[in-house]
Design an enzyme around this catalytic site. Structure first.
Site, short mmCIF file in Angstrom:
data_model
loop_
_atom_site.label_atom_id
_atom_site.label_comp_id
_atom_site.label_asym_id
_atom_site.label_seq_id
_atom_site.Cartn_x
_atom_site.Cartn_y
_atom_site.Cartn_z
N GLY A 245 -7.68 4.42 -3.60
CA GLY A 245 -8.76 5.07 -2.77
C GLY A 245 -8.83 5.21 -1.41
O GLY A 245 -9.59 6.03 -0.88
N GLU B 102 -4.37 -0.57 -6.34
CA GLU B 102 -3.64 0.53 -6.66
C GLU B 102 -3.75 1.68 -5.86
O GLU B 102 -3.75 2.77 -6.12
CB GLU B 102 -4.25 1.30 -8.05
CG GLU B 102 -4.55 0.24 -9.29
CD GLU B 102 -5.29 0.94 -10.46
OE1 GLU B 102 -5.78 1.99 -10.28
OE2 GLU B 102 -5.19 0.25 -11.36
N PRO B 103 -3.06 1.36 -4.70
CA PRO B 103 -3.29 2.60 -3.62
C PRO B 103 -1.86 3.41 -3.92
O PRO B 103 -0.61 3.18 -4.21
CB PRO B 103 -2.65 1.84 -2.36
CG PRO B 103 -1.88 0.72 -2.67
CD PRO B 103 -2.44 0.18 -4.14
N GLY B 104 -2.16 4.58 -3.51
CA GLY B 104 -1.29 5.76 -3.54
C GLY B 104 -1.18 6.44 -2.24
O GLY B 104 -0.29 6.15 -1.28
N ARG C 131 -3.12 21.19 -2.38
CA ARG C 131 -4.18 20.64 -2.00
C ARG C 131 -4.99 21.67 -0.97
O ARG C 131 -6.45 21.49 -1.32
CB ARG C 131 -3.91 19.34 -1.02
CG ARG C 131 -3.17 18.25 -1.89
CD ARG C 131 -2.95 16.83 -1.05
NE ARG C 131 -4.32 16.20 -1.37
CZ ARG C 131 -5.40 16.22 -0.22
NH1 ARG C 131 -5.15 16.74 0.81
NH2 ARG C 131 -6.47 15.47 -0.59
N CYS D 185 1.15 35.13 -5.16
CA CYS D 185 0.37 36.09 -5.58
C CYS D 185 -1.02 35.93 -5.70
O CYS D 185 -1.42 36.20 -6.85
CB CYS D 185 1.03 37.13 -6.38
SG CYS D 185 2.70 37.96 -6.09
N GLU D 186 -1.53 35.11 -4.70
CA GLU D 186 -3.00 34.77 -4.63
C GLU D 186 -3.66 34.73 -3.54
O GLU D 186 -3.04 34.13 -2.63
CB GLU D 186 -3.23 33.61 -5.55
CG GLU D 186 -2.63 33.30 -6.77
CD GLU D 186 -3.75 32.60 -7.92
OE1 GLU D 186 -4.75 32.39 -7.68
OE2 GLU D 186 -3.13 32.31 -9.10
N TYR E 68 0.45 13.37 -3.49
CA TYR E 68 -0.26 14.64 -4.08
C TYR E 68 0.29 15.97 -3.54
O TYR E 68 -0.38 16.89 -3.57
CB TYR E 68 -1.83 14.60 -4.05
CG TYR E 68 -2.33 13.02 -4.53
CD1 TYR E 68 -2.07 12.90 -5.95
CD2 TYR E 68 -3.01 12.39 -3.78
CE1 TYR E 68 -2.56 11.67 -6.34
CE2 TYR E 68 -3.19 11.12 -4.05
CZ TYR E 68 -3.18 10.88 -5.21
OH TYR E 68 -3.51 9.61 -5.79
N1 LLP Z 1 -5.64 4.31 -9.71
C1 LLP Z 1 -6.46 5.20 -10.40
C2 LLP Z 1 -6.88 4.87 -11.62
C3 LLP Z 1 -6.48 6.59 -10.05
O1 LLP Z 1 -7.12 7.51 -10.76
C4 LLP Z 1 -6.00 7.05 -8.66
C5 LLP Z 1 -6.05 8.44 -8.24
C6 LLP Z 1 -5.29 6.03 -7.97
C7 LLP Z 1 -5.21 4.80 -8.27
C8 LLP Z 1 -4.63 6.42 -6.66
O2 LLP Z 1 -5.60 6.79 -5.81
P1 LLP Z 1 -5.29 7.05 -4.04
O3 LLP Z 1 -5.09 5.55 -3.68
O4 LLP Z 1 -4.10 7.80 -3.79
O5 LLP Z 1 -6.63 7.48 -3.64
N2 LLP Z 1 -4.97 14.93 -6.23
C9 LLP Z 1 -5.97 14.45 -5.46
C10 LLP Z 1 -6.13 13.06 -5.68
C11 LLP Z 1 -6.42 12.61 -7.03
C12 LLP Z 1 -6.45 11.14 -7.14
C13 LLP Z 1 -6.74 10.67 -8.63
N3 LLP Z 1 -6.62 9.33 -9.00
C14 LLP Z 1 -5.54 14.70 -3.90
O6 LLP Z 1 -4.77 15.37 -3.67
O7 LLP Z 1 -6.28 14.44 -3.05
#
Ligand code: LLP
Length: 414
Positions: free
Chosen positions: A239, A273-275, A312, A342-343, A371
């Site tokens: 997050g 769990e960072p993405g 996004r 086409c949107e 993402y």
């Molecule tokens: N752990 C869990 C259980 C999650 O559901 C998520 C993201 C993460 C970790 C990683 O979150 P992060 O660190 O990347 O914020 N498509 C959306 C984001 C959806 C995130 C869903 N879950 C966007 O483009 O902003």
């Protein structure tokens, strides 16, 4: 922080000219800076070095094998939410004992794969899932370590689609039900309940919701331990936000300093769990201008990249900075940067101040590493973009551009 910069009137990714990459690999093109995501990963590693922890990269943010392999080589674990993500994480060499699996709707076959693979923890989101997981584990002769994902009912103050820890969201077990769930877990032969898990949302700028959630979770840890559960790890989810525009996200050190006191007293191994924090700033999407059109008092710059490549802006109204790859000339003009789909919702940026652009020029859409490709599709039967990993001056293709053959590969023609 990232390793994209402008020099000599044009955009560079590390020591590679983006213009050259577009010429060599074509557009639309995702370009990733290895140094950028390696540094972001290391910053988190260093910040949390004072507690036992594992950083499980959230595969949903970017599941490219080349990216996963790079992170695996640095010791990263993975957070997965599907059998497919688990498969790719393991293919990339991430050890099973560094993989955690969240998700509200895991199928039996996904649970079987997870248990058979021997992953570190399954983050269970409801009591029924506990029972199915136990059955699966017993059938495989295993006892699966798992964590309860609790829903702390905290507002993460982010986009409504990106908040996951409020009671009206579908995620997790209500706090008040945690003890009951733990008692059920204790009665199930295939389950070893050893952790707690939370994930309150994405693109979170403030430490406050994390602290509020952790305070709730802390009391649940106490309650479960009082029930005799051996709670040894705490997964605090992902997050962490990044800067798309003018936001002021927390650094890894700030995040650590804000939450560590709440975690340390629990004497648990920490899972993060960072993405987005790791890979978001490390990617750009490069598109080429097809046409420039003045209509209805507006200037439209129409690219070969659209909402199927980066959804996004269309889906969340997200702002991604956009710049010409080669410095433009002339006065800045208010511009809508749109795609060929086409949107009317197919745009990458609206009302941007951009210099004069013409057919054949390229533009870069920033902070597209998370993402971006991961949410791309073949909508309008558009082959998906290529992806390139840059390390210094060396650019490596890590996903070839799809072809028309790819569009029909899985279809059964009558
Ligand atoms: N752990 C869990 C259980 C999650 O559901 C998520 C993201 C993460 C970790 C990683 O979150 P992060 O660190 O990347 O914020 N498509 C959306 C984001 C959806 C995130 C869903 N879950 C966007 O483009 O902003």
């Amino acid at each position: 922080m990232d390793y994209f910069h402008r020099d000599g009137g044009e955009l560079w990714c590390e020591d590679a000219r983006v213009r050259d990459l577009a010429a060599r690999f074509g557009t639309p093109l995702y370009v990733y800076s290895r140094r950028t995501f390696v540094e972001h990963y290391r910053k988190l590693e260093t910040a949390f070095a004072d507690v036992p922890h594992v950083i499980c990269f959230s595969v949903k943010s970017n599941g490219n094998l080349g990216i996963l392999r790079t992170l695996a080589a640095m010791g990263a674990g993975a957070d997965v939410v599907s059998g497919g993500e688990l498969h790719k994480a393991m293919l990339a060499g991430i050890p099973a004992d560094r993989i955690v699996y969240s998700g509200v709707g895991k199928t039996r076959s996904e649970l079987e794969l997870a248990v058979a693979s021997g992953i570190r923890s399954i983050n269970v989101e409801n009591v029924e899932e506990l029972r199915v997981l136990s059955e699966v584990a017993v059938a495989l002769g295993r006892r699966q370590e798992c964590s309860l994902r609790v829903n702390p009912d905290v507002d993460a103050h982010t986009h409504e689609y990106l908040t996951t820890g409020r009671k009206e969201n579908k995620f997790g077990i209500p706090l008040a039900d945690a003890v009951r769930a733990a008692r059920i877990a204790a009665s199930l032969p295939g389950i070893a309940l050893t952790g707690l898990d939370m994930h309150i949302g994405s693109q979170i700028l403030s430490p406050v919701p994390y602290r509020m959630a952790l305070e709730q979770v802390r009391s649940v840890v106490g309650n479960l331990r009082a029930e005799g559960c051996d709670i040894r790890h705490l997964d605090i989810g992902g997050g962490l936000a990044v800067r798309y525009d003018t936001e002021d996200p927390m650094t890894a050190d700030q995040f650590h300093d804000e939450i560590i006191a709440l975690v340390r007293v629990l004497g648990v191994d920490l899972v993060l769990e960072p993405g987005r924090f790791i890979i978001g700033p490390a990617g750009i999407l490069v598109g080429e201008v097809q046409f420039v059109k003045e209509a209805g008092g507006k200037r439209f710059v129409i690219l070969d990249a659209g909402m199927n490549d980066l959804i996004r802006p269309s889906l969340y109204g997200a702002h991604h900075r956009i710049e010409p790859v080669v410095d433009g000339t002339g006065p800045l003009v208010q511009t809508d940067v749109v795609g060929p789909v086409c949107e009317s919702g197919d745009f990458l940026g609206k009302d941007r101040q951009l210099p004069s652009l013409q057919r054949g020029d390229q533009v870069a859409v920033f902070t597209a590493g998370a993402y971006g490709f991961a949410m791309s599709s073949n909508y309008n039967q558009r082959p998906r973009a290529a992806e390139v990993l840059v390390d210094g001056a060396v650019a490596t293709l890590i996903r070839r551009r799809e072809t028309f053959d790819d569009l029909v590969r899985a279809e059964i023609d009558l």
